[in-house]
Structures are given as structure tokens and as C-alpha cells.
Design a protein around this motif. Sequence first.
Motif, PDB file in Angstrom:
ATOM      1  N   ILE A  25     -17.065  41.392 -18.455  1.00 34.29           N
ATOM      2  CA  ILE A  25     -15.828  41.937 -19.032  1.00 34.29           C
ATOM      3  C   ILE A  25     -15.705  41.529 -20.496  1.00 34.29           C
ATOM      4  CG2 ILE A  25     -13.306  41.773 -18.959  1.00 34.29           C
ATOM      5  CD1 ILE A  25     -13.618  41.680 -15.841  1.00 34.29           C
ATOM      6  N   ALA A  26     -15.994  40.279 -20.797  1.00 33.75           N
ATOM      7  CA  ALA A  26     -15.953  39.827 -22.195  1.00 33.75           C
ATOM      8  C   ALA A  26     -16.953  40.611 -23.033  1.00 33.75           C
ATOM      9  CB  ALA A  26     -16.236  38.331 -22.271  1.00 33.75           C
ATOM     10  N   ALA A  27     -18.158  40.790 -22.503  1.00 31.58           N
ATOM     11  CA  ALA A  27     -19.199  41.532 -23.226  1.00 31.58           C
ATOM     12  C   ALA A  27     -18.802  42.993 -23.427  1.00 31.58           C
ATOM     13  CB  ALA A  27     -20.523  41.435 -22.474  1.00 31.58           C
ATOM     14  N   GLU A  37     -10.168  39.987 -28.006  1.00 28.94           N
ATOM     15  CA  GLU A  37     -10.140  39.912 -26.537  1.00 28.94           C
ATOM     16  C   GLU A  37     -11.448  39.324 -26.009  1.00 28.94           C
ATOM     17  OE1 GLU A  37      -8.483  40.151 -22.762  1.00 28.94           O
ATOM     18  OE2 GLU A  37      -7.480  40.512 -24.682  1.00 28.94           O
ATOM     19  N   ALA A  38     -12.559  39.726 -26.591  1.00 31.17           N
ATOM     20  CA  ALA A  38     -13.854  39.167 -26.194  1.00 31.17           C
ATOM     21  C   ALA A  38     -13.877  37.663 -26.447  1.00 31.17           C
ATOM     22  CB  ALA A  38     -14.985  39.860 -26.943  1.00 31.17           C
ATOM     23  N   LEU A  39     -13.407  37.263 -27.612  1.00 28.71           N
ATOM     24  CA  LEU A  39     -13.372  35.844 -27.964  1.00 28.71           C
ATOM     25  C   LEU A  39     -12.532  35.058 -26.956  1.00 28.71           C
ATOM     26  CD1 LEU A  39     -14.048  33.587 -30.011  1.00 28.71           C
ATOM     27  CD2 LEU A  39     -11.953  34.221 -31.217  1.00 28.71           C
ATOM     28  N   ASP A  40     -11.350  35.553 -26.669  1.00 29.72           N
ATOM     29  CA  ASP A  40     -10.467  34.878 -25.709  1.00 29.72           C
ATOM     30  C   ASP A  40     -11.151  34.738 -24.350  1.00 29.72           C
ATOM     31  OD1 ASP A  40      -8.530  34.782 -27.688  1.00 29.72           O
ATOM     32  OD2 ASP A  40      -7.352  36.444 -26.852  1.00 29.72           O
ATOM     33  N   ARG A  41     -11.800  35.789 -23.920  1.00 26.31           N
ATOM     34  CA  ARG A  41     -12.427  35.767 -22.592  1.00 26.31           C
ATOM     35  C   ARG A  41     -13.671  34.881 -22.560  1.00 26.31           C
ATOM     36  NH1 ARG A  41     -10.642  39.512 -18.739  1.00 26.31           N
ATOM     37  NH2 ARG A  41      -8.917  40.758 -19.504  1.00 26.31           N
ATOM     38  N   PHE A  42     -14.479  34.909 -23.611  1.00 26.32           N
ATOM     39  CA  PHE A  42     -15.639  34.018 -23.655  1.00 26.32           C
ATOM     40  C   PHE A  42     -15.178  32.553 -23.666  1.00 26.32           C
ATOM     41  CE2 PHE A  42     -18.456  37.430 -25.731  1.00 26.32           C
ATOM     42  CZ  PHE A  42     -19.202  37.633 -24.571  1.00 26.32           C
ATOM     43  N   ASP A  51     -20.921  25.652 -16.911  1.00 26.12           N
ATOM     44  CA  ASP A  51     -22.350  25.704 -16.605  1.00 26.12           C
ATOM     45  C   ASP A  51     -22.920  27.117 -16.640  1.00 26.12           C
ATOM     46  OD1 ASP A  51     -22.504  22.956 -16.334  1.00 26.12           O
ATOM     47  OD2 ASP A  51     -22.073  23.013 -14.187  1.00 26.12           O
ATOM     48  N   TYR A  52     -22.089  28.105 -16.938  1.00 26.72           N
ATOM     49  CA  TYR A  52     -22.583  29.481 -17.026  1.00 26.72           C
ATOM     50  C   TYR A  52     -23.215  29.660 -18.406  1.00 26.72           C
ATOM     51  CZ  TYR A  52     -23.048  34.406 -16.073  1.00 26.72           C
ATOM     52  OH  TYR A  52     -23.575  35.653 -15.848  1.00 26.72           O
ATOM     53  N   VAL A  53     -24.500  29.393 -18.467  1.00 34.39           N
ATOM     54  CA  VAL A  53     -25.212  29.223 -19.732  1.00 34.39           C
ATOM     55  C   VAL A  53     -25.260  30.490 -20.587  1.00 34.39           C
ATOM     56  CG1 VAL A  53     -27.544  29.689 -18.864  1.00 34.39           C
ATOM     57  CG2 VAL A  53     -27.215  28.081 -20.746  1.00 34.39           C
ATOM     58  N   GLY A  54     -25.220  31.652 -19.986  1.00 32.21           N
ATOM     59  CA  GLY A  54     -25.322  32.893 -20.744  1.00 32.21           C
ATOM     60  C   GLY A  54     -24.197  33.109 -21.742  1.00 32.21           C
ATOM     61  N   THR A  55     -23.089  32.475 -21.524  1.00 31.67           N
ATOM     62  CA  THR A  55     -21.927  32.653 -22.390  1.00 31.67           C
ATOM     63  C   THR A  55     -22.138  32.040 -23.774  1.00 31.67           C
ATOM     64  OG1 THR A  55     -20.561  32.484 -20.414  1.00 31.67           O
ATOM     65  CG2 THR A  55     -19.430  32.308 -22.517  1.00 31.67           C
ATOM     66  N   TYR A  56     -22.840  30.946 -23.845  1.00 33.74           N
ATOM     67  CA  TYR A  56     -22.923  30.174 -25.087  1.00 33.74           C
ATOM     68  C   TYR A  56     -23.565  30.955 -26.236  1.00 33.74           C
ATOM     69  CZ  TYR A  56     -21.351  26.239 -22.355  1.00 33.74           C
ATOM     70  OH  TYR A  56     -20.590  25.418 -21.563  1.00 33.74           O
ATOM     71  N   TYR A  57     -24.617  31.682 -25.943  1.00 30.03           N
ATOM     72  CA  TYR A  57     -25.290  32.453 -26.995  1.00 30.03           C
ATOM     73  C   TYR A  57     -24.348  33.506 -27.571  1.00 30.03           C
ATOM     74  CZ  TYR A  57     -28.623  35.462 -29.369  1.00 30.03           C
ATOM     75  OH  TYR A  57     -29.274  36.219 -30.308  1.00 30.03           O
ATOM     76  N   HIS A  58     -23.709  34.272 -26.687  1.00 26.50           N
ATOM     77  CA  HIS A  58     -22.859  35.373 -27.145  1.00 26.50           C
ATOM     78  C   HIS A  58     -21.587  34.868 -27.821  1.00 26.50           C
ATOM     79  CE1 HIS A  58     -25.472  38.431 -25.563  1.00 26.50           C
ATOM     80  NE2 HIS A  58     -25.636  37.651 -24.517  1.00 26.50           N
ATOM     81  N   LEU A  59     -21.032  33.775 -27.326  1.00 21.76           N
ATOM     82  CA  LEU A  59     -19.868  33.187 -27.987  1.00 21.76           C
ATOM     83  C   LEU A  59     -20.266  32.657 -29.358  1.00 21.76           C
ATOM     84  CD1 LEU A  59     -16.922  32.331 -28.098  1.00 21.76           C
ATOM     85  CD2 LEU A  59     -17.555  30.280 -26.768  1.00 21.76           C
ATOM     86  N   GLY A  60     -21.417  32.012 -29.442  1.00 19.74           N
ATOM     87  CA  GLY A  60     -21.892  31.517 -30.737  1.00 19.74           C
ATOM     88  C   GLY A  60     -22.084  32.646 -31.734  1.00 19.74           C
ATOM     89  N   LYS A  61     -22.692  33.734 -31.291  1.00 13.65           N
ATOM     90  CA  LYS A  61     -22.899  34.889 -32.175  1.00 13.65           C
ATOM     91  C   LYS A  61     -21.567  35.487 -32.628  1.00 13.65           C
ATOM     92  CE  LYS A  61     -27.236  35.201 -32.808  1.00 13.65           C
ATOM     93  NZ  LYS A  61     -27.762  35.003 -34.161  1.00 13.65           N
ATOM     94  N   LEU A  62     -20.604  35.524 -31.730  1.00 12.17           N
ATOM     95  CA  LEU A  62     -19.287  36.041 -32.104  1.00 12.17           C
ATOM     96  C   LEU A  62     -18.618  35.121 -33.123  1.00 12.17           C
ATOM     97  CD1 LEU A  62     -17.087  38.141 -31.873  1.00 12.17           C
ATOM     98  CD2 LEU A  62     -16.322  37.034 -29.750  1.00 12.17           C
ATOM     99  N   TYR A  63     -18.733  33.820 -32.925  1.00  9.11           N
ATOM    100  CA  TYR A  63     -18.210  32.886 -33.926  1.00  9.11           C
ATOM    101  C   TYR A  63     -18.876  33.116 -35.279  1.00  9.11           C
ATOM    102  CZ  TYR A  63     -15.708  29.843 -30.587  1.00  9.11           C
ATOM    103  OH  TYR A  63     -14.835  29.318 -29.669  1.00  9.11           O
ATOM    104  N   GLU A  64     -20.180  33.329 -35.273  1.00  5.60           N
ATOM    105  CA  GLU A  64     -20.873  33.608 -36.536  1.00  5.60           C
ATOM    106  C   GLU A  64     -20.291  34.849 -37.203  1.00  5.60           C
ATOM    107  OE1 GLU A  64     -25.194  33.451 -36.967  1.00  5.60           O
ATOM    108  OE2 GLU A  64     -25.264  32.606 -34.937  1.00  5.60           O
ATOM    109  N   LYS A  65     -20.117  35.895 -36.420  1.00  3.84           N
ATOM    110  CA  LYS A  65     -19.588  37.153 -36.951  1.00  3.84           C
ATOM    111  C   LYS A  65     -18.194  36.967 -37.534  1.00  3.84           C
ATOM    112  CE  LYS A  65     -18.861  41.952 -35.607  1.00  3.84           C
ATOM    113  NZ  LYS A  65     -18.926  42.931 -34.511  1.00  3.84           N
ATOM    114  N   LEU A  66     -17.420  36.077 -36.931  1.00  9.98           N
ATOM    115  CA  LEU A  66     -16.058  35.809 -37.390  1.00  9.98           C
ATOM    116  C   LEU A  66     -16.017  34.736 -38.470  1.00  9.98           C
ATOM    117  CD1 LEU A  66     -14.287  35.887 -33.909  1.00  9.98           C
ATOM    118  CD2 LEU A  66     -14.327  37.703 -35.647  1.00  9.98           C
ATOM    119  N   ASP A  67     -17.200  34.358 -38.973  1.00 12.51           N
ATOM    120  CA  ASP A  67     -17.349  33.370 -40.040  1.00 12.51           C
ATOM    121  C   ASP A  67     -16.785  32.005 -39.638  1.00 12.51           C
ATOM    122  OD1 ASP A  67     -18.404  32.677 -42.520  1.00 12.51           O
ATOM    123  OD2 ASP A  67     -16.494  32.993 -43.541  1.00 12.51           O
TER     124      ASP A  67
END
Length: 110
Positions: A25-27, A37-42, A51-67
Amino acid sequence: MSTRLDQLNEFLKESPEDPFLKYAIAAEHLKQNNEQEALDRFEQLINSHPDYVGTYYHLGKLYEKLDKQDLAIATYKKGIDVARRSRNFHALGELQGALSFLVEDEDDDF
């Protein structure tokens, strides 16, 4: 006709603690350019299922995009720890690569 997001939300009603559905849903929000909304959900997913490891990469990339580089770095590092503990070497490699790329970019800012 229901959208993919509608379908995922229906599945989540049936399995409200399923981390994959929360991640999907976040993706989907991210795919629809609904970054907040994606940020809030991630972030909620990291807090409720650390421990849901897949989240960290996408949250990190979103943080990068948001500077928000500091948050991206911290997220990648936390994800690296989770990936190591769970012996998820694919995720570990992706997270290490993302962290390395981001830190090298910061070092180039003389």
C-alpha cells in the motif's frame, strides 16, 4: 472497477497485521506520487514491523528524494543491521550500495 490500492486495502482489512500488504500500500501511494502518504505508511511500517527489511531501502530512497539525507543514511544503516540479522544478503547488498552511493555523493560536496 476498483483500483489496485482499493484491492490492497480490502486485503488489509482481512489481514490487518500483514507487513507485506502494508508495504504494498505504501509503495502504491509512492507510485501514485502521493509522497506524504507513502512516507507516513513506510514510517508506520518500520515502527510496527521493524524486521520487515524491504521497507528500509524504499524509505531511504524516499528520504533522499525529499532531501532528508541524514534520515536516509540512518534508515539505510538500520536496514543493514536488520538484513544482517536475518541473513538477507540480497537486501544487505542493496542497502549497502544505496548507503555507499549517498555517502560518496555527500563527500563530493567539497
